[in-house]
Structure formats: structure tokens, C-alpha cells
Write a protein that holds these residues in place. Sequence first.
Motif, short mmCIF file in Angstrom:
data_model
loop_
_atom_site.label_atom_id
_atom_site.label_comp_id
_atom_site.label_asym_id
_atom_site.label_seq_id
_atom_site.Cartn_x
_atom_site.Cartn_y
_atom_site.Cartn_z
N UNK A 113 0.83 -1.20 0.00
CA UNK A 113 0.00 0.00 0.00
C UNK A 113 0.86 1.26 0.00
N UNK A 114 1.95 1.25 0.79
CA UNK A 114 2.86 2.40 0.83
C UNK A 114 3.48 2.63 -0.54
N UNK A 115 3.93 1.53 -1.16
CA UNK A 115 4.56 1.65 -2.48
C UNK A 115 3.59 2.20 -3.51
N UNK A 116 2.39 1.64 -3.57
CA UNK A 116 1.42 2.08 -4.58
C UNK A 116 0.99 3.52 -4.35
N UNK A 117 0.84 3.92 -3.09
CA UNK A 117 0.46 5.31 -2.81
C UNK A 117 1.57 6.26 -3.22
N UNK A 118 2.83 5.89 -2.98
CA UNK A 118 3.94 6.75 -3.38
C UNK A 118 3.99 6.89 -4.90
N UNK A 119 3.73 5.79 -5.62
CA UNK A 119 3.71 5.86 -7.09
C UNK A 119 2.57 6.77 -7.56
N UNK A 120 1.40 6.60 -6.96
CA UNK A 120 0.25 7.40 -7.37
C UNK A 120 0.49 8.90 -7.09
N UNK A 121 1.02 9.22 -5.92
CA UNK A 121 1.28 10.62 -5.60
C UNK A 121 2.37 11.19 -6.49
N UNK A 122 3.38 10.39 -6.79
CA UNK A 122 4.43 10.85 -7.69
C UNK A 122 3.89 11.16 -9.07
N UNK A 123 3.03 10.29 -9.59
CA UNK A 123 2.44 10.54 -10.90
C UNK A 123 1.51 11.74 -10.87
N UNK A 124 0.78 11.91 -9.76
CA UNK A 124 -0.09 13.07 -9.63
C UNK A 124 0.73 14.36 -9.60
N UNK A 125 1.86 14.32 -8.88
CA UNK A 125 2.72 15.49 -8.87
C UNK A 125 3.29 15.82 -10.22
N UNK A 126 3.61 14.77 -11.01
CA UNK A 126 4.16 14.99 -12.35
C UNK A 126 3.15 15.64 -13.30
#
Length: 346
Positions: A113-126
Motif C-alpha cells: 500500500x505504501x509503495x502504490x500510494x507513493x507511485x500514485x502521488x508521484x504521478x499526480x505530482x508529475x
Amino acid sequence: MCLRSRRGDEAAMTAGEGTLRPWKPDPGQADGGRPPPGPSLPLTLTVLAWLGTGTTMAGLNKWIFATHGFRYPLLLSSLHMLSGVAVGYPLGWARGPSPPAPRPRARIYLLSLTFCTSVALGNLGLSYVQLDVAQAVATTTPLVTLLLSGLLGGRRHHPLQYAAMGPVCAGAACSIAGGLHFHQPGCGFLLAATVLRALKSIQQSLLLQEDRLDALSLLCLTSLPSFCLLFGAAVALEVGPSWEGVLRYDGTLWACVLLSCLGSVLYNLATFCILSLTSALTVHVLGNVTVVGNLLLSRLLFGSHLSGLSYLGIGLMLAGMFMYHQPDLIAAHWAARLGRGPPRRE
């Protein structure tokens, strides 16, 4: 797949005694604070493989997104996790049964869950900022990891290792800061993704060192739940609204995607091996070296220009790397110089 670290045994003994140790030498240092003669050959080869696969995969991903115009980053991340399942489980069966060990399912699911949330937030920031801004924010991950390891794990580091975070983070940020144009809304998402990325590495380190999982087992156990989460998000947010766009890409793109997926498997295995032999902080300090590798690769493949600030940042980062890995050598040299100085007057 990799040597088991003794640090997990020491951490378990410390936890069992209920005491908090003072500063304990971090990776690359032997017991008693003396640096060993040199890094072990398996660790050196693993670090080289990690740096090579990380830089190659970053170049491939940039090629996929920039050259081919692929607009599905969550789908690509889910395919990376699916590759971990497709490669990890056959390797596990070929290796044979591993010694029985408890599987902390709650920690594994929380890590996914931590990994997927970090990926999602990173893509949202991009979606708000440029890629260079995201890389600049990501260079602060070693500092965040250092703070989280102290707050959550009670680990203490040499004072020079705290000081080294300045040139390590600032140098890597300066090396890519030549043409940054900040857009404020996305920075919060990127900072949150950075914190979760640091937390993810600490969780992986605990599973490898305290729960005695090996690199291949951790890859298999975390890839499947991560794939389910990422693929569900990709279908809902990317593929669902424009699924016909996926079919318009040619075979060259999918060949690059396949190579990227295979590279991600090797990269994750190498990451887990380094975590089991060193620490989460060392992985992210080395990760800032990958920033320099990505810069050089970008210059070779895409003709990017390196400014004087970039070269200054590279020099700062290398100096910080030396401070982080050799704090005792620097402290001993400084003490020797002070000892040879003139006597102080009362």
C-alpha cells in the motif's frame, strides 16, 4: 540470491534486551567503528548491478514516455509488478523450498500500500510539475530516510553522516537545477511521495533484516498485491477513459516496455539485496548517484546540456558521499590535525 546480513540478528538482540544502542556504524563499517579493509565482492557487484539497472531502466522509461508518447504511467508500473510475479515465482520454484519462516502478511500488505500510494502521488505530482522538478524533490529522500529511521527505528548515526546529507541532497538537486521552473501545486504531492518512498525502504529493510525474508521471497510476496492495486488504479484512471489509445502503439514501444519490465525485476532484486546487507539510508544515498548517471545518459541519448551548476552539484554530491561512507576516517584525520596544532593558551 544474496548474503544474509548479521544486522537483523543484532537488531533482534537489541530489541530483546530493551536497550537503545548509541551510534552504530552504518553500512560499510565493521564492529567497533573501524572501517573494514574494503567492501565485500558480493555487495560491490550488487551495487554495480543496481546502479546499472536503475540508470538503464530510467533511460528506457524516459524513452517510452518522451519518444513514444506513452500516457499510462500507472499501467507501466503495474506491468513492472506483474513481471515480478512472472519471474519471481518460477525462480522460487527452481530454487527449491526455502527454510520455513513466518510471513508477516500485515507488514507485506502495508508495504504494498505504501509503495502504490507513493507511485500514485508521484504521478499526480508529475501532472503539475516538470520531470526535473520531481527529480529535484526526490533527491531529498536520503534526508527524509535519515529522519524517519531515527524517529521510527531509534537508529543513531555518526554526526558527520547527518552533516553529509547537506551536500548529498543539495548536490544532486543542483546537478539538475539548471532549467527548473517550479509550479507550486504539485510540490506537496511530490513531497508526500518522497516521505512514502523513504518509509517504503524502511519497511523493506525491516522485512529483510528482522523478519528474515530473502530478496526473492520479498519480491514474490509484494509484487502480486502491488500489481492488483496498481492495475486497478490504471484501469480506473488511465485505461478506462481512453482504452483504445493503448492499441495504437507499435511493436517497438512494447519491446521497450518488456525490457523496462525485465530491468525492474533485476532492479528490485538488487535493491532488496542491498537493503539486506546495508540499510535503507544507504540505498537512497546511492540513489542520488543514479541521478548523475541519468544526467550523463540523458546527455548521450537526448543531447541534454549540463550547466556549470550541474557540475558543481556533481562535485558536492561526491563530497557528501565520501562524508557519509567514511565519517570515522574524516574524524580521525581532523583529530590528528588538531593534535599537531599549537597548544592552547589558558
